[in-house]
Design a protein around this motif. Structure first.
Motif, PDB file in Angstrom:
ATOM      1  N   GLN A  89       0.823  -1.210   0.000  1.00 24.51           N
ATOM      2  CA  GLN A  89       0.000   0.000   0.000  1.00 24.51           C
ATOM      3  C   GLN A  89       0.859   1.262   0.000  1.00 24.51           C
ATOM      4  N   GLY A  90       2.180   1.099  -0.034  1.00 22.79           N
ATOM      5  CA  GLY A  90       3.064   2.256  -0.034  1.00 22.79           C
ATOM      6  C   GLY A  90       3.382   2.807   1.339  1.00 22.79           C
ATOM      7  N   VAL A  91       2.966   2.107   2.398  1.00 19.57           N
ATOM      8  CA  VAL A  91       3.246   2.554   3.762  1.00 19.57           C
ATOM      9  C   VAL A  91       4.682   2.195   4.117  1.00 19.57           C
ATOM     10  N   ILE A  92       5.416   3.151   4.689  1.00 19.27           N
ATOM     11  CA  ILE A  92       6.818   2.927   5.044  1.00 19.27           C
ATOM     12  C   ILE A  92       6.911   2.259   6.416  1.00 19.27           C
ATOM     13  N   HIS A  93       7.695   1.184   6.486  1.00 21.38           N
ATOM     14  CA  HIS A  93       7.961   0.486   7.741  1.00 21.38           C
ATOM     15  C   HIS A  93       9.436   0.630   8.085  1.00 21.38           C
ATOM     16  N   ASN A  94       9.723   0.930   9.348  1.00 28.11           N
ATOM     17  CA  ASN A  94      11.089   0.927   9.862  1.00 28.11           C
ATOM     18  C   ASN A  94      11.311  -0.394  10.577  1.00 28.11           C
ATOM     19  N   VAL A  95      12.298  -1.180  10.127  1.00 22.60           N
ATOM     20  CA  VAL A  95      12.498  -2.498  10.702  1.00 22.60           C
ATOM     21  C   VAL A  95      13.949  -2.714  11.090  1.00 22.60           C
ATOM     22  N   ILE A  96      14.124  -3.583  12.076  1.00 25.49           N
ATOM     23  CA  ILE A  96      15.430  -4.106  12.441  1.00 25.49           C
ATOM     24  C   ILE A  96      15.404  -5.597  12.133  1.00 25.49           C
ATOM     25  N   VAL A  97      16.408  -6.078  11.420  1.00 20.65           N
ATOM     26  CA  VAL A  97      16.548  -7.505  11.161  1.00 20.65           C
ATOM     27  C   VAL A  97      17.615  -8.035  12.113  1.00 20.65           C
ATOM     28  N   VAL A  98      17.208  -8.922  13.008  1.00 24.55           N
ATOM     29  CA  VAL A  98      18.101  -9.519  13.991  1.00 24.55           C
ATOM     30  C   VAL A  98      18.238 -10.994  13.629  1.00 24.55           C
ATOM     31  N   ALA A  99      19.467 -11.453  13.363  1.00 24.15           N
ATOM     32  CA  ALA A  99      19.626 -12.801  12.833  1.00 24.15           C
ATOM     33  C   ALA A  99      20.844 -13.493  13.404  1.00 24.15           C
ATOM     34  N   ASP A 100      20.887 -14.800  13.199  1.00 27.07           N
ATOM     35  CA  ASP A 100      22.034 -15.605  13.587  1.00 27.07           C
ATOM     36  C   ASP A 100      22.272 -16.629  12.478  1.00 27.07           C
ATOM     37  N   ARG A 101      23.462 -17.231  12.464  1.00 29.70           N
ATOM     38  CA  ARG A 101      23.796 -18.174  11.407  1.00 29.70           C
ATOM     39  C   ARG A 101      23.051 -19.502  11.574  1.00 29.70           C
ATOM     40  N   MET A 102      22.744 -20.165  10.451  1.00 26.71           N
ATOM     41  CA  MET A 102      22.183 -21.512  10.453  1.00 26.71           C
ATOM     42  C   MET A 102      23.289 -22.483  10.043  1.00 26.71           C
ATOM     43  N   PHE A 103      23.315 -23.653  10.693  1.00 26.14           N
ATOM     44  CA  PHE A 103      24.331 -24.664  10.416  1.00 26.14           C
ATOM     45  C   PHE A 103      23.672 -25.966   9.976  1.00 26.14           C
ATOM     46  N   ASP A 104      24.382 -26.731   9.128  1.00 28.69           N
ATOM     47  CA  ASP A 104      23.882 -28.060   8.792  1.00 28.69           C
ATOM     48  C   ASP A 104      24.435 -29.055   9.798  1.00 28.69           C
ATOM     49  N   GLU A 105      24.187 -30.358   9.568  1.00 33.20           N
ATOM     50  CA  GLU A 105      24.580 -31.377  10.545  1.00 33.20           C
ATOM     51  C   GLU A 105      26.086 -31.479  10.699  1.00 33.20           C
ATOM     52  N   SER A 106      26.834 -31.063   9.676  1.00 31.45           N
ATOM     53  CA  SER A 106      28.293 -31.123   9.755  1.00 31.45           C
ATOM     54  C   SER A 106      28.897 -29.893  10.411  1.00 31.45           C
ATOM     55  N   GLY A 107      28.062 -28.910  10.728  1.00 30.57           N
ATOM     56  CA  GLY A 107      28.549 -27.685  11.342  1.00 30.57           C
ATOM     57  C   GLY A 107      28.877 -26.590  10.356  1.00 30.57           C
ATOM     58  N   ALA A 108      28.620 -26.821   9.072  1.00 28.00           N
ATOM     59  CA  ALA A 108      28.876 -25.803   8.051  1.00 28.00           C
ATOM     60  C   ALA A 108      27.753 -24.770   8.047  1.00 28.00           C
ATOM     61  N   VAL A 109      28.116 -23.504   7.817  1.00 31.84           N
ATOM     62  CA  VAL A 109      27.122 -22.432   7.752  1.00 31.84           C
ATOM     63  C   VAL A 109      26.362 -22.545   6.434  1.00 31.84           C
ATOM     64  N   VAL A 110      25.045 -22.632   6.511  1.00 34.77           N
ATOM     65  CA  VAL A 110      24.226 -22.780   5.311  1.00 34.77           C
ATOM     66  C   VAL A 110      23.304 -21.586   5.077  1.00 34.77           C
ATOM     67  N   GLY A 111      23.221 -20.690   6.041  1.00 39.10           N
ATOM     68  CA  GLY A 111      22.337 -19.551   5.871  1.00 39.10           C
ATOM     69  C   GLY A 111      22.202 -18.767   7.156  1.00 39.10           C
ATOM     70  N   THR A 112      21.155 -17.968   7.214  1.00 39.68           N
ATOM     71  CA  THR A 112      20.900 -17.137   8.387  1.00 39.68           C
ATOM     72  C   THR A 112      19.405 -17.136   8.688  1.00 39.68           C
ATOM     73  N   SER A 113      19.058 -17.063   9.956  1.00 38.90           N
ATOM     74  CA  SER A 113      17.657 -17.035  10.353  1.00 38.90           C
ATOM     75  C   SER A 113      17.490 -16.073  11.514  1.00 38.90           C
ATOM     76  N   GLY A 114      16.305 -15.511  11.631  1.00 41.48           N
ATOM     77  CA  GLY A 114      16.076 -14.566  12.720  1.00 41.48           C
ATOM     78  C   GLY A 114      14.721 -13.914  12.634  1.00 41.48           C
ATOM     79  N   TYR A 115      14.684 -12.623  12.937  1.00 43.05           N
ATOM     80  CA  TYR A 115      13.424 -11.915  13.086  1.00 43.05           C
ATOM     81  C   TYR A 115      13.450 -10.566  12.379  1.00 43.05           C
ATOM     82  N   TYR A 116      12.309 -10.201  11.835  1.00 46.39           N
ATOM     83  CA  TYR A 116      12.026  -8.818  11.455  1.00 46.39           C
ATOM     84  C   TYR A 116      11.315  -8.188  12.658  1.00 46.39           C
ATOM     85  N   ILE A 117      11.810  -7.061  13.129  1.00 44.44           N
ATOM     86  CA  ILE A 117      11.161  -6.325  14.216  1.00 44.44           C
ATOM     87  C   ILE A 117      10.724  -4.979  13.661  1.00 44.44           C
TER      88      ILE A 117
END
Length: 232
Positions: A89-117
């Motif tokens: 609708q064109g409304v402006i939102h101010n957000v903070i993205v707070v995230a941490d790394r995601m790991f697979d079973e071997s301990g390798a970093v595969v991405g990031t996950s967290g929250y939009y605030i």
């Protein structure tokens, strides 16, 4: 998962919060119903992509978000940002993205996950209502809470009310007393590295996990505001 708007009791003006996951391989996104609604979409009506998310970013912030994403993809670090976006609708939102790394079973970093605030300013009287209801019972712990607020204000470049709302959200989300959470947050600041962009990434991890290292109620290892600030 964060509570939906329907779960929030009347008069509770916590930030609107939604979760996301971002897999580096293929740049695959997953977002919660709350994040979809923030952007103006009915849940399940669209599949989030990097292109879709960037198209919603405020023109003045789009390049910054693209740079942060590029850094995350090349460094394997989490994606964190303070920026604005426009909903359908064109409304402006101010957000903070707070995230941490995601790991697979071997301990390798595969991405990031967290929250939009979503910290878009609400009516001043609503923010004051939250403070009026909450601060009296926290009077004795005000010092350490104010210190924690100051840290959030510095890291995320937000005002005091928004910082308090984020602390209150984490307290309610983790079922940990606000003063205890703030004290532990201050006690662990020394673990952060000295230079950006790693500072914000590590701080996001601290904010999202600090509750896991708080002893049970009644434990001798309880964190006190004085120990967190280094006072005797």
């Amino acid at each position: 998962m964060p509570q939906t708007d329907q779960d929030v009791p009347p008069g509770d003006h916590r930030p609107v919060v939604g979760s996301f996951r971002f897999w580096f391989a293929g740049e695959r996104w997953e977002w919660s119903d709350e994040v979809a609604r923030m952007h103006g979409y009915e849940p399940g009506s669209v599949s989030p992509t990097t292109e879709l998310l960037l198209s919603h970013k405020h023109p003045d912030d789009r390049a910054h978000v693209q740079d942060v994403l590029d850094y995350a993809l090349h460094s394997g670090e989490s994606f964190s940002s303070r920026h604005r976006f426009l909903d359908t609708q064109g409304v402006i939102h101010n957000v903070i993205v707070v995230a941490d790394r995601m790991f697979d079973e071997s301990g390798a970093v595969v991405g990031t996950s967290g929250y939009y605030i979503d910290v878009t300013d609400t009516l001043a009287e609503e923010r004051q209502e939250v403070l009026d209801e909450t601060l009296p019972e926290l009077f004795e712990a005000r010092a350490v809470i104010e210190q924690a607020k100051g840290v959030l204000m510095r890291i995320y470049r937000i005002d005091a009310d928004q910082a308090f709302r984020i602390l209150r959200w984490r307290s309610q989300e983790t079922n940990v007393k606000l003063r205890t959470l703030a004290a532990r947050l201050m006690a662990e600041l020394h673990t952060l590295p000295p230079a950006p962009p790693a500072v914000q990434s590590r701080f996001d991890h601290l904010l999202l996990t600090v509750h896991e290292r708080i002893p049970e109620e009644g434990s001798d290892a309880q964190v006190s505001p004085t120990s967190a600030t280094g006072q005797s």
